[in-house]
Design a protein around this motif. Structure first.
Motif, PDB file in Angstrom:
ATOM      1  N   SER A 333     -26.055 -55.491 127.100  1.00  0.00           N
ATOM      2  CA  SER A 333     -27.050 -55.432 128.178  1.00  0.00           C
ATOM      3  C   SER A 333     -27.290 -56.785 128.847  1.00  0.00           C
ATOM      4  CB  SER A 333     -28.378 -54.892 127.630  1.00  0.00           C
ATOM      5  OG  SER A 333     -28.758 -55.578 126.456  1.00  0.00           O
ATOM      6  N   ILE A 334     -26.513 -57.806 128.466  1.00  0.00           N
ATOM      7  CA  ILE A 334     -26.660 -59.141 129.038  1.00  0.00           C
ATOM      8  C   ILE A 334     -25.487 -59.425 129.975  1.00  0.00           C
ATOM      9  CG2 ILE A 334     -26.624 -61.613 128.498  1.00  0.00           C
ATOM     10  CD1 ILE A 334     -29.267 -60.434 127.847  1.00  0.00           C
ATOM     11  N   THR A 335     -25.782 -60.051 131.107  1.00  0.00           N
ATOM     12  CA  THR A 335     -24.761 -60.406 132.088  1.00  0.00           C
ATOM     13  C   THR A 335     -23.617 -61.186 131.436  1.00  0.00           C
ATOM     14  OG1 THR A 335     -26.404 -60.516 133.849  1.00  0.00           O
ATOM     15  CG2 THR A 335     -24.331 -61.672 134.226  1.00  0.00           C
ATOM     16  N   GLY A 336     -22.382 -60.816 131.765  1.00  0.00           N
ATOM     17  CA  GLY A 336     -21.226 -61.529 131.253  1.00  0.00           C
ATOM     18  C   GLY A 336     -20.628 -60.933 129.998  1.00  0.00           C
ATOM     19  N   HIS A 337     -21.219 -59.857 129.470  1.00  0.00           N
ATOM     20  CA  HIS A 337     -20.708 -59.233 128.245  1.00  0.00           C
ATOM     21  C   HIS A 337     -19.277 -58.737 128.415  1.00  0.00           C
ATOM     22  CE1 HIS A 337     -20.349 -56.462 124.851  1.00  0.00           C
ATOM     23  NE2 HIS A 337     -20.022 -55.523 125.716  1.00  0.00           N
ATOM     24  N   SER A 338     -18.471 -58.924 127.372  1.00  0.00           N
ATOM     25  CA  SER A 338     -17.128 -58.343 127.315  1.00  0.00           C
ATOM     26  C   SER A 338     -16.859 -57.942 125.866  1.00  0.00           C
ATOM     27  CB  SER A 338     -16.076 -59.344 127.816  1.00  0.00           C
ATOM     28  OG  SER A 338     -16.092 -60.529 127.045  1.00  0.00           O
ATOM     29  N   THR A 339     -15.677 -57.412 125.568  1.00  0.00           N
ATOM     30  CA  THR A 339     -15.390 -56.888 124.224  1.00  0.00           C
ATOM     31  C   THR A 339     -14.100 -57.487 123.648  1.00  0.00           C
ATOM     32  OG1 THR A 339     -14.249 -54.993 125.219  1.00  0.00           O
ATOM     33  CG2 THR A 339     -16.591 -54.719 124.685  1.00  0.00           C
ATOM     34  N   PRO A 340     -13.993 -58.813 123.561  1.00  0.00           N
ATOM     35  CA  PRO A 340     -12.727 -59.423 123.152  1.00  0.00           C
ATOM     36  C   PRO A 340     -12.336 -59.154 121.703  1.00  0.00           C
ATOM     37  CG  PRO A 340     -14.446 -61.074 123.263  1.00  0.00           C
ATOM     38  CD  PRO A 340     -15.017 -59.828 123.852  1.00  0.00           C
ATOM     39  N   PHE A 341     -13.302 -58.950 120.811  1.00  0.00           N
ATOM     40  CA  PHE A 341     -12.938 -58.686 119.419  1.00  0.00           C
ATOM     41  C   PHE A 341     -12.260 -57.329 119.277  1.00  0.00           C
ATOM     42  CE2 PHE A 341     -15.533 -62.302 118.387  1.00  0.00           C
ATOM     43  CZ  PHE A 341     -15.032 -62.758 117.174  1.00  0.00           C
ATOM     44  N   TYR A 342     -12.673 -56.364 120.074  1.00  0.00           N
ATOM     45  CA  TYR A 342     -12.012 -55.059 120.036  1.00  0.00           C
ATOM     46  C   TYR A 342     -10.611 -55.153 120.635  1.00  0.00           C
ATOM     47  CZ  TYR A 342     -11.212 -50.058 120.396  1.00  0.00           C
ATOM     48  OH  TYR A 342     -10.672 -48.812 120.263  1.00  0.00           O
ATOM     49  N   GLU A 343     -10.511 -55.863 121.739  1.00  0.00           N
ATOM     50  CA  GLU A 343      -9.205 -56.002 122.398  1.00  0.00           C
ATOM     51  C   GLU A 343      -8.212 -56.782 121.536  1.00  0.00           C
ATOM     52  OE1 GLU A 343     -10.663 -57.919 125.836  1.00  0.00           O
ATOM     53  OE2 GLU A 343     -11.781 -56.155 126.501  1.00  0.00           O
ATOM     54  N   GLU A 344      -8.719 -57.753 120.772  1.00  0.00           N
ATOM     55  CA  GLU A 344      -7.855 -58.621 119.970  1.00  0.00           C
ATOM     56  C   GLU A 344      -7.467 -57.985 118.633  1.00  0.00           C
ATOM     57  OE1 GLU A 344      -5.740 -62.216 119.766  1.00  0.00           O
ATOM     58  OE2 GLU A 344      -7.165 -61.701 121.359  1.00  0.00           O
ATOM     59  N   TYR A 345      -8.410 -57.251 118.009  1.00  0.00           N
ATOM     60  CA  TYR A 345      -8.192 -56.797 116.626  1.00  0.00           C
ATOM     61  C   TYR A 345      -8.345 -55.298 116.410  1.00  0.00           C
ATOM     62  CZ  TYR A 345      -8.953 -61.796 116.054  1.00  0.00           C
ATOM     63  OH  TYR A 345      -8.880 -63.157 116.179  1.00  0.00           O
ATOM     64  N   GLY A 346      -8.833 -54.570 117.406  1.00  0.00           N
ATOM     65  CA  GLY A 346      -9.066 -53.150 117.184  1.00  0.00           C
ATOM     66  C   GLY A 346     -10.242 -52.927 116.253  1.00  0.00           C
ATOM     67  N   GLU A 347     -10.218 -51.845 115.520  1.00  0.00           N
ATOM     68  CA  GLU A 347     -11.328 -51.464 114.648  1.00  0.00           C
ATOM     69  C   GLU A 347     -10.795 -50.982 113.307  1.00  0.00           C
ATOM     70  OE1 GLU A 347     -14.481 -52.021 114.667  1.00  0.00           O
ATOM     71  OE2 GLU A 347     -15.598 -50.253 115.336  1.00  0.00           O
ATOM     72  N   TYR A 430     -34.308 -66.647 124.993  1.00  0.00           N
ATOM     73  CA  TYR A 430     -34.528 -66.180 126.359  1.00  0.00           C
ATOM     74  C   TYR A 430     -33.347 -65.287 126.729  1.00  0.00           C
ATOM     75  CZ  TYR A 430     -31.663 -70.395 126.958  1.00  0.00           C
ATOM     76  OH  TYR A 430     -30.703 -71.358 126.835  1.00  0.00           O
ATOM     77  N   PRO A 431     -33.553 -64.275 127.576  1.00  0.00           N
ATOM     78  CA  PRO A 431     -32.513 -63.272 127.857  1.00  0.00           C
ATOM     79  C   PRO A 431     -31.478 -63.741 128.868  1.00  0.00           C
ATOM     80  CG  PRO A 431     -34.517 -62.707 129.028  1.00  0.00           C
ATOM     81  CD  PRO A 431     -34.840 -63.929 128.211  1.00  0.00           C
ATOM     82  N   ASP A 432     -30.615 -64.652 128.445  1.00  0.00           N
ATOM     83  CA  ASP A 432     -29.565 -65.202 129.305  1.00  0.00           C
ATOM     84  C   ASP A 432     -28.332 -65.400 128.443  1.00  0.00           C
ATOM     85  OD1 ASP A 432     -29.239 -66.866 132.119  1.00  0.00           O
ATOM     86  OD2 ASP A 432     -28.068 -67.772 130.495  1.00  0.00           O
ATOM     87  N   PRO A 433     -27.133 -65.200 128.979  1.00  0.00           N
ATOM     88  CA  PRO A 433     -25.922 -65.355 128.156  1.00  0.00           C
ATOM     89  C   PRO A 433     -25.796 -66.732 127.519  1.00  0.00           C
ATOM     90  CG  PRO A 433     -25.383 -65.199 130.511  1.00  0.00           C
ATOM     91  CD  PRO A 433     -26.803 -64.787 130.358  1.00  0.00           C
TER      92      PRO A 433
END
Length: 529
Positions: A333-347, A430-433
């Motif tokens: 829910s924070i600006t700039g979020h991405s999912t690199p751990f999933y892309e790099e290693y899967g689940e 504070y709610p900032d990346p």
């Protein structure tokens, strides 16, 4: 350290039955809030409530009621607005000079005037003491603090920092009196003196504070309007004891932290006179690594752990609908979020993990101890680490032990580097990346980690702070997240939701806990809002 129990003056006068007997109205009774946060002053950490040291959600929630800041984040979120200040803002386009003018007639609770010199003293004190708990890092972009007369203060920054107003809204920038706080040493114990909306009395049992009583400060001048005269915060050993107190009407509300079982029971089988509410939350949980420890110094070991861990299974087993898997330091829910751990290693991919270790020449099984704190993040933490242990052992690549330690011992040991692998949570300042990146990767960071990435520290973080439009910093944050996934100095696990439960005659509950888990006790009232 003075280990005597502090006795509250005329404490009986604070209790509801006696108030009623004296003829006080229903609305004048203290609102009692339960918490599972623990407040301990030890020989190693004797000053838990000093703004120069305090850097966890529980202690900050005490300070927010009592110590004023120049600005604060308003109800509902958004950019900080003046609080102790009358006006605040950047005086240049480069975001390197920030000017505030204090409200006229501002005083501390004892009647002493609050001046610009007090603001300068407070900020300089934090930077001079530079306590090892990491709070001073929030003020790392301050170069000098200048005063102009009694009411004007100017912060000259050593680099552009568009997030600086948010940092000034946190308790580390709380305004203190030099008569009560020494310039070069921490103030021990549980006393707090400020100019905030409440004054404070603490009751303690040995080294542990068990109860805080907040009384409305008649001298307070600021942007906050308290909706009550008195609030009491009681610390409970666990969520079960806190829940029992709510059901028996010993307390009016419980916030931090309800167990998953309590949330489910209160939601599926509502109890008369009690309502449970979900409020937005930005909490994350993660594993941290001492990257110089022999067992995890090899990057491939940390990468293999990232591949083995099955976040979805972990969340489903332990936290259910109260959490969701997290594949980056920055939550969804924070600006700039991405999912690199999933892309790099899967689940939960043991084959990928085995290939990583084999390529690096790491012998298996790798022996590890996962360290967690037993009394800081809720009842489910032990089950969470048992689940992580089972996942790692099931891969046949790791030989894992789990060790739980109380927070008062755990945090100092983690900062010393005693643990190779440890579990921590993060509630944003504070709610900032920026606040999900700098506390882990910048100099003088919260973790005290030996991990250093110069691209992140020297280029990406400073460049991201130049962007007044925070959306414009997204490419930098995505690059940082990718680097973190490649090097794995930390391993994100999940992000959580927040819940509060309260008696149905308490109003303002929906505003009393914000997305950063700040407890805003002034929002609570008794009866219909």
């Amino acid at each position: 350290m003075n280990r005597k129990t502090m006795v509250l003056p005329a404490v009986a006068g604070l209790l509801a039955p006696l108030l009623a007997a004296c003829g006080a109205g229903e609305e004048s009774r203290a609102i009692v809030v339960g918490t599972t946060d623990q407040f301990v002053a030890t020989e190693e950490a004797p000053a838990p409530l000093d703004p120069a040291y305090a850097y966890d959600t529980g202690t900050w929630n005490i300070l927010r009621q009592t110590v004023q800041t120049l600005v604060h984040v308003p109800r509902g979120g958004g950019a900080p607005v003046p609080e102790a200040a009358e006006t605040c803002g950047f005086s240049d386009r480069a975001s390197e000079s920030y000017r505030c003018v204090l409200r006229p007639g501002l005083t501390f609770a004892d009647g002493t005037p609050v001046t610009a010199e007090d603001v300068k003293y407070s900020i300089d004190r934090v930077r001079k003491i530079k306590a090892d708990n990491g709070a001073a890092a929030l003020l790392s972009t301050v170069d000098t603090v200048e005063t102009k007369g009694d009411r004007e203060v100017v912060f000259h920054l050593n680099a552009p920092d568009a997030t600086f107003p948010y940092k000034l809204s946190t308790p580390v920038a709380g305004i203190l009196s030099k008569d009560k706080y020494a310039a070069d040493e921490l103030r021990e114990g549980f006393e707090v003196d400020g100019s905030g909306p409440y004054t404070l009395k603490a009751e303690r049992d040995g080294d542990r504070a068990t109860r805080f009583v907040f009384s409305r400060n008649p001298r307070y001048k600021g942007d906050i309007t308290p909706r009550n005269e008195k609030v009491e915060l009681r610390a409970y050993a666990d969520a079960g004891a806190m829940g029992t107190a709510l059901e028996s009407k010993d307390i009016d509300m419980m916030a931090r932290s309800l167990s998953q079982e309590q949330i489910r029971d209160l939601t599926e089988t509502p109890k008369a006179g009690i309502r449970v509410s979900e409020v937005p939350g930005l909490e994350i949980r993660y594993l941290g690594f001492n990257t110089k420890a022999p067992s995890v110094e090899e990057k491939a070991v940390r990468q293999a752990m990232a591949a083995v861990v099955d976040r979805g299974a972990l969340v489903n087993r332990v936290y259910g609908p109260t959490a969701e898997p997290l594949y980056s330091l920055i939550p969804s829910s924070i600006t700039g979020h991405s999912t690199p751990f999933y892309e790099e290693y899967g689940e939960g991919d043991a084959d990928r993990a085995a290939a990583i270790l084999r390529k690096a020449g790491v012998k298996t099984p790798v022996r590890l101890t996962l360290n967690y704190t037993t009394d800081h993040y809720g009842a489910e933490t032990a089950q969470e680490f048992a689940t992580l242990k089972n996942q790692l052992i099931a891969s046949e690549l790791f030989d894992v032990q789990v060790k739980g330690t109380s927070w008062s011992e755990f945090r100092p040991a983690q900062k010393r580097g005693d643990y190779a692998v440890y579990g921590l949570g993060w509630f944003p300042d504070y709610p900032d990346p920026d606040n999900y990146v700098a506390p882990f990767l910048d100099s003088d960071n919260f973790l005290g980690t030996p991990y250093v990435n110069k691209t992140v520290r020297d280029h990406l973080i400073p460049r991201s702070r130049r962007q007044a439009d925070r959306n414009a910093a997204t490419p930098d944050y995505r690059q940082i997240q990718k680097i973190v996934a490649q090097d794995v100095p930390v391993l994100p696990l999940w992000q959580g939701k927040q819940y509060v439960a309260a008696r149905d005659d308490i109003s303002g509950v929906e505003y009393a806990l914000n997305t950063s888990s700040d407890l805003l006790l002034w929002e609570l009232g008794r009866g219909t809002a």
